[in-house]
Structures are given as C-alpha cells and as structure tokens.
Design a protein around this motif. Structure first.
Motif, PDB file in Angstrom:
ATOM      1  N   GLY A 132       0.826  -1.196   0.000  1.00 46.90           N
ATOM      2  CA  GLY A 132       0.000   0.000   0.000  1.00 46.90           C
ATOM      3  C   GLY A 132       0.863   1.249   0.000  1.00 46.90           C
ATOM      4  O   GLY A 132       1.868   1.320   0.719  1.00 46.90           O
ATOM      5  N   LEU A 133       0.485   2.219  -0.821  1.00 47.25           N
ATOM      6  CA  LEU A 133       1.185   3.503  -0.896  1.00 47.25           C
ATOM      7  C   LEU A 133       0.160   4.628  -0.900  1.00 47.25           C
ATOM      8  O   LEU A 133      -0.924   4.480  -1.485  1.00 47.25           O
ATOM      9  N   THR A 134       0.497   5.734  -0.257  1.00 45.16           N
ATOM     10  CA  THR A 134      -0.408   6.876  -0.211  1.00 45.16           C
ATOM     11  C   THR A 134       0.188   8.045  -0.990  1.00 45.16           C
ATOM     12  O   THR A 134       1.346   8.412  -0.777  1.00 45.16           O
ATOM     13  N   GLU A 135      -0.610   8.600  -1.892  1.00 41.98           N
ATOM     14  CA  GLU A 135      -0.192   9.756  -2.692  1.00 41.98           C
ATOM     15  C   GLU A 135      -1.365  10.701  -2.825  1.00 41.98           C
ATOM     16  O   GLU A 135      -2.455  10.294  -3.245  1.00 41.98           O
ATOM     17  N   GLU A 136      -1.151  11.955  -2.445  1.00 39.78           N
ATOM     18  CA  GLU A 136      -2.191  12.981  -2.536  1.00 39.78           C
ATOM     19  C   GLU A 136      -3.497  12.518  -1.890  1.00 39.78           C
ATOM     20  O   GLU A 136      -4.576  12.572  -2.480  1.00 39.78           O
ATOM     21  N   LYS A 137      -3.389  12.041  -0.656  1.00 41.19           N
ATOM     22  CA  LYS A 137      -4.528  11.633   0.169  1.00 41.19           C
ATOM     23  C   LYS A 137      -5.326  10.460  -0.399  1.00 41.19           C
ATOM     24  O   LYS A 137      -6.486  10.273  -0.057  1.00 41.19           O
ATOM     25  N   ARG A 138      -4.716   9.682  -1.270  1.00 42.94           N
ATOM     26  CA  ARG A 138      -5.380   8.474  -1.784  1.00 42.94           C
ATOM     27  C   ARG A 138      -4.450   7.300  -1.570  1.00 42.94           C
ATOM     28  O   ARG A 138      -3.303   7.313  -2.008  1.00 42.94           O
ATOM     29  N   LYS A 139      -4.959   6.278  -0.886  1.00 39.50           N
ATOM     30  CA  LYS A 139      -4.151   5.093  -0.638  1.00 39.50           C
ATOM     31  C   LYS A 139      -4.434   4.059  -1.712  1.00 39.50           C
ATOM     32  O   LYS A 139      -5.580   3.658  -1.931  1.00 39.50           O
ATOM     33  N   THR A 140      -3.389   3.639  -2.393  1.00 39.25           N
ATOM     34  CA  THR A 140      -3.485   2.623  -3.434  1.00 39.25           C
ATOM     35  C   THR A 140      -2.876   1.333  -2.914  1.00 39.25           C
ATOM     36  O   THR A 140      -1.810   1.346  -2.291  1.00 39.25           O
ATOM     37  N   THR A 141      -3.551   0.217  -3.129  1.00 42.46           N
ATOM     38  CA  THR A 141      -3.016  -1.073  -2.726  1.00 42.46           C
ATOM     39  C   THR A 141      -2.904  -1.981  -3.936  1.00 42.46           C
ATOM     40  O   THR A 141      -3.559  -1.773  -4.965  1.00 42.46           O
ATOM     41  N   GLY A 142      -2.062  -2.974  -3.826  1.00 42.82           N
ATOM     42  CA  GLY A 142      -1.892  -3.934  -4.898  1.00 42.82           C
ATOM     43  C   GLY A 142      -1.338  -5.237  -4.358  1.00 42.82           C
ATOM     44  O   GLY A 142      -1.037  -5.355  -3.160  1.00 42.82           O
ATOM     45  N   VAL A 143      -1.203  -6.209  -5.231  1.00 39.67           N
ATOM     46  CA  VAL A 143      -0.694  -7.524  -4.853  1.00 39.67           C
ATOM     47  C   VAL A 143       0.497  -7.858  -5.741  1.00 39.67           C
ATOM     48  O   VAL A 143       0.423  -7.717  -6.965  1.00 39.67           O
ATOM     49  N   LEU A 248     -10.309   5.639   5.075  1.00 34.31           N
ATOM     50  CA  LEU A 248     -10.223   6.431   6.301  1.00 34.31           C
ATOM     51  C   LEU A 248      -8.773   6.734   6.665  1.00 34.31           C
ATOM     52  O   LEU A 248      -8.464   7.805   7.186  1.00 34.31           O
ATOM     53  N   GLY A 249      -7.879   5.793   6.380  1.00 37.12           N
ATOM     54  CA  GLY A 249      -6.468   6.025   6.671  1.00 37.12           C
ATOM     55  C   GLY A 249      -5.802   6.909   5.637  1.00 37.12           C
ATOM     56  O   GLY A 249      -5.154   7.900   5.978  1.00 37.12           O
ATOM     57  N   GLY A 250      -5.967   6.560   4.353  1.00 35.23           N
ATOM     58  CA  GLY A 250      -5.277   7.282   3.303  1.00 35.23           C
ATOM     59  C   GLY A 250      -5.785   8.688   3.080  1.00 35.23           C
ATOM     60  O   GLY A 250      -5.000   9.621   2.863  1.00 35.23           O
ATOM     61  N   THR A 251      -7.092   8.871   3.138  1.00 35.23           N
ATOM     62  CA  THR A 251      -7.685  10.179   2.847  1.00 35.23           C
ATOM     63  C   THR A 251      -7.784  11.066   4.076  1.00 35.23           C
ATOM     64  O   THR A 251      -7.586  12.276   4.001  1.00 35.23           O
TER      65      THR A 251
END
Length: 360
Positions: A132-143, A248-251
């Motif tokens: 998971g990475l957060t950029e500009e208040k948006r958390k993106t996750t991947g596998v 809730l965490g990323g934003t």
C-alpha cells in the motif's frame, strides 16, 4: 446433507515462519547466513530502533533506516528505495509494525530485494503479498509476490513492551483480517478454517494481555492468531472492511490499527445477516450464539476503541468517504452497499452507536 460439491481455487504463499520466545536474534543470524547477505538494511521507526538493535545484534548491518511514516507516503518510499540502491542492499530486515513492514514492501516492490520481517505488533502485514502507498490523500493497494517477506521471525518477547492499549487495537486489526476473509472476493473453505482459528486465538490471547501485559501465553496466542489472520486475508483478498479502512487512513489520516478496531463491529453487524455461513463460523470461533455477540463481549473485556470521533474523524468527512468507498465495494459483498446504508454505518461508527442497529 447437501449434495453440492466443492469448487474453489486457493493460493498458498511461499514463506518460512520462525516462531520462538527470545529467539529473534539467533533466527535472524541464521537467515542472514543462509542467504550469505553482504549488505543488510534494517528498517525500523525511531520508537522501535532499540528493539531493532537488539534483534540485529549478532549480524553486520550496512545501513539503519528509521524514516517510517504511517500509510507509507510515496515520497517516504522513494527515499528508502534510493538508500537501498545506493548501499547495494541485498537483504531488507524490517522490525516493527505494519508501517515498517509496509515501507520494506515498498522498497521490495521496485527493487526485488528480499525481506525478512520481524513484527513487533499484531498487524499481520508481514504474512501477505499486499502493498500500500499513499499519494495525494489516496491510498493505493496492490498484490505482488515481490513484496511478500521470504521469512517472518515471530518472537513474543519483542511485543512485551507494546502498550496494552496498542496491543488491543493491533490485535483487533488482526481480527478484522479474519472476519473480512470470510466474505472477501476469493473466500474459500481453507481461508475460513484459518480465519476461524485466528479469531479463536486472538479472542483467547488479547484478554490475557489486558490482565497481564507480560503474559507470554497471551502474547504468543496473539502473534499466532495474527499470523493466521494475515494468511487467510492474503488468499481471500480485501473485503468491505479493508476498503473502508484504507479510505479512512489514506484520505483522512486516521491511525491504522485503531481505525480497524473501531470499524470492525459495524461491518460485521452490517454483513453477517446476509452471510449465514460466515456468521456460523464466527460464532463457533467465539463460542457464542452470534459473531457480533462474541466480538462485543471481547471488545468489552479489552476496552476496545469505540468511536471514530476519538481519532479525528468528523461528520463533515462522511460524504467524501462514502463517495470514495462506494467505488471500491467488492462485487461479491454479501449485502448491497448503498449511499444510505453506508452513511448509516459510518455515522454509527463515528459516534460509537450500538452496531446491532445495522443488522436490520
């Protein structure tokens, strides 16, 4: 008896587990020797650095890295990658909780450097291939299999200094992995078996920690349960609960473990009436009539986090959160999620209302 046959696909991830009280340093030494690692980078936040120094006392460390930030901002990740590349690192050792493991994963994602994880909380991130990475208040996750730690070293001695309040929040974060795994996109009977045992272990261990913060039995049970929760989650995928908490965490930058612990009973109450198999599994694991009853009894015993308002969330943020989450709801969620009922869920969690109101 039903004549319906079983049909599912289950992923088992390739990972070694070393579990033993007071054995972390020796186990890490063995891992470094086995790999013949020449340049080891130890990642640990400043609060965990004394523990990391202890764990790594028997190995040679090329670089210590302590710039760890919750939710792994992309800038923090890029800086750590540059440190690893500049030092020709061939093994990452992360000592700490989910944020620390998350940073190591971010480095591995781009570099392919293997990870040995030494968790000091019950986050469970160490046993998954999820980043998971957060950029500009948006958390993106991947596998990605590159981010899965090759070895996890569990040592409950390292968790003895984790405050009881944080132990509870972290343990309930693990519990959330178990619950979400029962209705996640790739839920299957093997995930369910692991999740059920994880619920049982965590519900047994956490009250012992609250009663005696130095309880080795309680800490061992919690670590064991956290591992099972993560393994089930890694295979089953991210369900509604995790979609909510990532937003809730990323934003809104809410604290990770406390947010999971607070949201959990509301998602359980929301989905359980529409997922009888999952409900029966949870009830059996808790030893109660219903899953919600068991969870709420546990939460009362351990004085669990109860309101999102305690962590900086406010009613003003609900419309934005609803808008973002509605785009991320898994297609197979047992219950249809609408703007109306999800607003009700977040409002209840904000104020700490009885989650049973969501069961209707």
């Amino acid at each position: 008896m039903s004549n319906q046959s079983l049909s599912f696909i289950h992923d088992s991830l390739p990972q070694k587990i070393r579990f033993g009280f007071g054995e972390a340093s020796a186990n890490l030494l063995e891992e470094v020797r086995t790999r013949n690692a020449q340049s080891v980078m130890v990642i640990a936040g400043e609060p965990e650095m004394p523990i990391a120094k202890q764990v790594a006392s028997e190995i040679e460390v090329a670089v210590w890295h302590s710039d760890v930030v919750m939710h792994v901002p992309i800038e923090t990740a890029q800086a750590a990658r540059e440190v690893a590349v500049d030092n020709q690192v061939d093994l990452l050792v992360c000592v700490g909780g989910g944020s620390t493991t998350g940073l190591a994963k971010a480095v591995a994602l781009e570099t392919g450097i293997p990870i040995v994880a030494v968790p000091t909380t019950y986050a469970g991130s160490e046993a998954t291939n999820v980043w998971g990475l957060t950029e500009e208040k948006r958390k993106t996750t991947g596998v990605d299999i590159k981010v899965l730690p090759e070895t996890v070293i569990y040592d409950s001695k390292l968790t003895l200094s984790l405050p009881v309040e944080m132990s509870v929040a972290s343990g309930l974060n693990g519990m959330a992995h178990c619950v979400d795994s029962l209705w996640a996109p790739k839920a299957d009977p093997i995930n369910a078996a692991l999740a059920g045992e994880g619920i049982r272990a965590l519900s047994a261990g956490l009250p012992k920690i609250v009663e005696d913060s130095q309880s080795i039995e309680g800490r061992d049970e919690a670590l064991y349960g956290a591992y099972l929760s993560a393994v089930s989650f890694a295979s089953a995928g991210s369900g509604l609960h995790h979609k909510i908490c990532h937003v809730l965490g990323g934003t809104f930058n809410l604290p990770h473990a406390q947010t999971h612990a607070t949201i959990l009973p509301y998602v359980l109450a929301f989905n359980a009436p529409y997922a009888p198999g999952a409900e029966q599994r949870m009830a059996a694991a808790f030893g109660t009539q219903t899953g919600l009853e068991g969870l709420q009894q546990l939460r009362e015993k351990v004085n669990a986090p109860a309101r999102l308002s305690d962590y900086g969330f406010s009613a003003d943020g609900i419309p934005e959160a609803v808008s973002i989450v509605l785009e991320k709801v898994p297609a197979n969620n047992p219950r249809e999620v609408t703007e109306e009922n999800f607003t009700q869920l977040l409002t209840a969690a904000l104020n700490g209302d009885d989650p049973a109101i969501l069961s209707n």
